[in-house]
Write a protein that holds these residues in place. Structure first.
Motif, short mmCIF file in Angstrom:
data_model
loop_
_atom_site.label_atom_id
_atom_site.label_comp_id
_atom_site.label_asym_id
_atom_site.label_seq_id
_atom_site.Cartn_x
_atom_site.Cartn_y
_atom_site.Cartn_z
N UNK A 104 0.83 -1.10 0.00
CA UNK A 104 -0.14 -0.01 -0.09
C UNK A 104 1.07 1.25 -0.03
N UNK A 105 1.30 1.67 -1.10
CA UNK A 105 2.01 2.85 -1.43
C UNK A 105 2.12 3.41 -2.83
N UNK A 106 2.41 4.22 -3.22
CA UNK A 106 2.61 4.81 -4.54
C UNK A 106 4.04 4.78 -4.93
N UNK A 107 4.05 4.55 -6.25
CA UNK A 107 5.54 4.87 -6.68
C UNK A 107 5.60 5.50 -8.00
N UNK A 123 3.89 8.56 5.97
CA UNK A 123 4.81 8.78 7.46
C UNK A 123 4.16 8.11 8.52
N UNK A 124 4.58 7.20 9.33
CA UNK A 124 3.85 6.91 10.42
C UNK A 124 3.86 7.96 11.52
N UNK A 125 2.47 7.96 12.22
CA UNK A 125 2.35 8.83 13.29
C UNK A 125 3.34 9.12 14.21
N UNK A 138 3.82 11.99 3.29
CA UNK A 138 4.51 10.56 2.67
C UNK A 138 6.02 10.92 2.81
N UNK A 139 6.85 10.00 2.62
CA UNK A 139 8.25 10.32 2.82
C UNK A 139 8.87 10.90 1.62
N UNK A 207 -2.43 5.05 2.20
CA UNK A 207 -1.47 5.44 1.09
C UNK A 207 -1.58 6.84 0.43
N UNK A 208 -1.53 7.97 1.19
CA UNK A 208 -1.63 9.21 0.56
C UNK A 208 -0.81 9.82 -0.31
N UNK A 209 -0.91 10.64 -1.04
CA UNK A 209 -0.35 11.27 -2.17
C UNK A 209 -0.22 12.78 -1.84
#
Ligand SMILES: *[C@@H]1O[C@H](CO)[C@@H](O)[C@H](O)[C@H]1NC(C)=O
Ligand SMILES: [Cu+2]
Length: 229
Positions: A104-107, A123-125, A138-139, A207-209
């Motif tokens: 669950x992420x975007x590339x 990014x985890x809380x 997101x990172x 899985x934000x953008x």
């Protein structure tokens, strides 16, 4: 991003979203007009003690309430189609970014610009510091040059996802084995937040953008930095 207890849309940050907001206001005014008229008619008919003999077998009023809705439909449909085809058009993009949805992420892949590619995880809380938004950061941001037409190619690796940024007016399904296309111009510098918008499993909400719009000079600096990584 949206603010707490927000009712309306987010402010527009692209010409496409600007058009959508105008269309929304236009349609809402028609909705108010019809609602008021219908409510008024119902109230009158319910409160009058007499039978409305003049509304039975009345050819004139039948004529009006058939033709008027037809005209209203056209007044809604034409601007709607205009925006549909306007936003479908990809007009000489300055850059193409391919985004792939994963569980669950975007590339992201900048295939026509230095061959940059990276993953973007939420990014985890626990890692958040003051001023960052929980469940939205997101990172690695997807950085784009501001005021440049960007072509997005969107697909998925595993299941259906949907790549969405509300303030840019884009939402495109990510389908495994298919390549979808959308386009936007970020008119201002800034961070634009979105979230996966097609239910895709347990971590669908995580899985934000994040699109980061910057002046071209800074975009070039960023792309060189990404090369060194
Ligand atoms: C993306 O692709 C799918 C499948 O090919 C299609 O159903 C969908 O309408 C496309 N467009 C958008 C904007 O999602
Ligand atoms: Cu998803």
């Amino acid at each position: 991003m949206a603010y707490p207890s927000q009712l309306g849309f987010q402010d527009a940050s692209s010409p496409g979203m600007e058009e959508l907001l105008h269309f929304h206001d236009h349609t809402l005014m028609i909705v108010f007009l019809i609602s008021t008229l219908v409510l008024y008619t119902i109230t009158i008919m319910m409160t009058t003690p007499l039978t409305n003999t003049n509304s039975m077998d009345a050819q004139e009023v039948e004529m009006v309430w058939t033709i008027l809705p037809a005209i209203i439909m056209v007044v809604i449909a034409l601007p709607s189609l205009r925006i549909l085809y306007l936003m479908d058009e990809v007009d000489e993009p300055h850059i193409t970014v391919k985004s792939v949805g994963h569980q669950w992420y975007w590339s992201y892949e900048y295939t026509d610009y230095n061959n940059i590619s990276f993953d973007a995880y939420m990014m985890p809380s626990n890692d958040l510091y003051h001023g960052l938004f929980r469940l939205l950061e997101v990172d690695n941001h997807m950085v784009v040059p501001m005021e440049s037409p960007v072509r997005m190619l969107i697909t998925a690796e595993d299941v259906l996802h949907s790549w969405t940024i509300p303030s840019l007016g884009v939402k495109t399904d990510a389908v495994p084995g298919r390549l979808n296309q959308t386009t936007f111009i970020a008119t201002r510098p800034g961070l634009y937040y979105g979230q996966c918008s097609e239910i895709c499993g347990a971590n669908h909400s995580f899985m934000p953008i994040v699109v980061e719009s910057v002046p071209t000079k800074y975009f070039e600096d960023w792309s060189l930095l990404m090369l060194d990584v």
